[in-house]
Design a protein around this motif. Structure first.
Motif, PDB file in Angstrom:
ATOM      1  N   ALA A  14       0.829  -1.210   0.000  1.00 40.38           N
ATOM      2  CA  ALA A  14       0.000   0.000   0.000  1.00 40.38           C
ATOM      3  C   ALA A  14       0.863   1.261   0.000  1.00 40.38           C
ATOM      4  O   ALA A  14       0.590   2.218  -0.742  1.00 40.38           O
ATOM      5  CB  ALA A  14      -0.934  -0.003   1.205  1.00 40.38           C
ATOM      6  N   VAL A  15       1.902   1.279   0.804  1.00 42.62           N
ATOM      7  CA  VAL A  15       2.774   2.453   0.882  1.00 42.62           C
ATOM      8  C   VAL A  15       3.514   2.667  -0.436  1.00 42.62           C
ATOM      9  O   VAL A  15       3.568   3.790  -0.953  1.00 42.62           O
ATOM     10  CB  VAL A  15       3.763   2.312   2.066  1.00 42.62           C
ATOM     11  N   ILE A  20       4.299   5.583  -5.555  1.00 42.60           N
ATOM     12  CA  ILE A  20       4.481   5.566  -7.008  1.00 42.60           C
ATOM     13  C   ILE A  20       3.385   6.378  -7.687  1.00 42.60           C
ATOM     14  O   ILE A  20       3.649   7.183  -8.588  1.00 42.60           O
ATOM     15  CB  ILE A  20       4.502   4.125  -7.542  1.00 42.60           C
ATOM     16  N   ALA A  21       2.141   6.197  -7.258  1.00 40.04           N
ATOM     17  CA  ALA A  21       1.031   6.917  -7.877  1.00 40.04           C
ATOM     18  C   ALA A  21       1.161   8.426  -7.668  1.00 40.04           C
ATOM     19  O   ALA A  21       0.946   9.210  -8.598  1.00 40.04           O
ATOM     20  CB  ALA A  21      -0.300   6.412  -7.324  1.00 40.04           C
ATOM     21  N   GLY A  44       0.950  -0.315  -9.933  1.00 43.54           N
ATOM     22  CA  GLY A  44       0.316  -1.509  -9.369  1.00 43.54           C
ATOM     23  C   GLY A  44       0.942  -2.783  -9.898  1.00 43.54           C
ATOM     24  O   GLY A  44       1.149  -3.744  -9.152  1.00 43.54           O
ATOM     25  N   ALA A  45       1.266  -2.793 -11.189  1.00 43.95           N
ATOM     26  CA  ALA A  45       1.896  -3.978 -11.785  1.00 43.95           C
ATOM     27  C   ALA A  45       3.292  -4.208 -11.213  1.00 43.95           C
ATOM     28  O   ALA A  45       3.669  -5.350 -10.906  1.00 43.95           O
ATOM     29  CB  ALA A  45       1.958  -3.831 -13.303  1.00 43.95           C
ATOM     30  N   VAL A  46       4.057  -3.132 -11.052  1.00 42.46           N
ATOM     31  CA  VAL A  46       5.411  -3.264 -10.505  1.00 42.46           C
ATOM     32  C   VAL A  46       5.351  -3.719  -9.046  1.00 42.46           C
ATOM     33  O   VAL A  46       6.110  -4.596  -8.625  1.00 42.46           O
ATOM     34  CB  VAL A  46       6.188  -1.932 -10.653  1.00 42.46           C
ATOM     35  N   ALA A  50       6.824  -7.177  -7.417  1.00 45.29           N
ATOM     36  CA  ALA A  50       7.753  -7.175  -6.282  1.00 45.29           C
ATOM     37  C   ALA A  50       7.207  -7.995  -5.117  1.00 45.29           C
ATOM     38  O   ALA A  50       7.960  -8.710  -4.461  1.00 45.29           O
ATOM     39  CB  ALA A  50       8.030  -5.741  -5.846  1.00 45.29           C
ATOM     40  N   ALA A  51       5.913  -7.911  -4.883  1.00 45.52           N
ATOM     41  CA  ALA A  51       5.320  -8.668  -3.774  1.00 45.52           C
ATOM     42  C   ALA A  51       5.366 -10.166  -4.049  1.00 45.52           C
ATOM     43  O   ALA A  51       5.681 -10.956  -3.151  1.00 45.52           O
ATOM     44  CB  ALA A  51       3.878  -8.215  -3.538  1.00 45.52           C
TER      45      ALA A  51
END
Length: 131
Positions: A14-15, A20-21, A44-46, A50-51
């Motif tokens: 979330a952070v 990024i946004a 969101g894709a990046v 990563a997650a």
């Protein structure tokens, strides 16, 4: 007291997605511009990558690098405003659609390049540690 791993991951996602946004859309004059999809959806894709790959640390470094680029653009715009037009003000960069679009795409590009570089660096370090 420490947080469970799934909760820690959710908070980090979330952070980073918010950072990024916000950072990627800082040059857009209108928050409803279609270009806001680049940092929001692309970010969101990046973040999702990563997650899933357990590479949130590398993403954190990449987000920091993107924000350094935002700072550089801000400082550069201020210097140009003071030096290039000392008698009058020039319009903010967001008021010009083409530079704002190029800047938005460029900031997302900085994020992608930095993320790829930190992933490669991490993989090299992991390979060296296993030897």
């Amino acid at each position: 007291m420490s947080l469970p791993d799934p909760l820690r991951t959710a908070v980090a996602v979330a952070v980073y997605w918010t950072a990024i946004a916000l950072g990627g859309s800082v040059l857009l004059a209108a928050p409803t511009s279609p270009l806001v999809a680049i940092p929001v959806l692309g970010g969101g894709a990046v973040v999702a990558h990563a997650a899933r790959a357990h590479r949130l640390v590398e993403l954190g470094y990449a987000v920091g690098t993107m924000w350094v680029a935002v700072l550089a653009l801000s400082l550069g715009g201020g210097v140009v405003d003071v030096v290039a037009a000392p008698d009058g003000e020039i319009a903010p960069l967001a008021d010009y659609p083409v530079p704002a679009a190029i800047g938005t795409v460029g900031l997302f590009g900085v994020l992608l390049v930095a993320y790829a570089a930190f992933l490669r660096r991490s993989a090299e370090r992991d390979a060296a540690a296993s030897d």
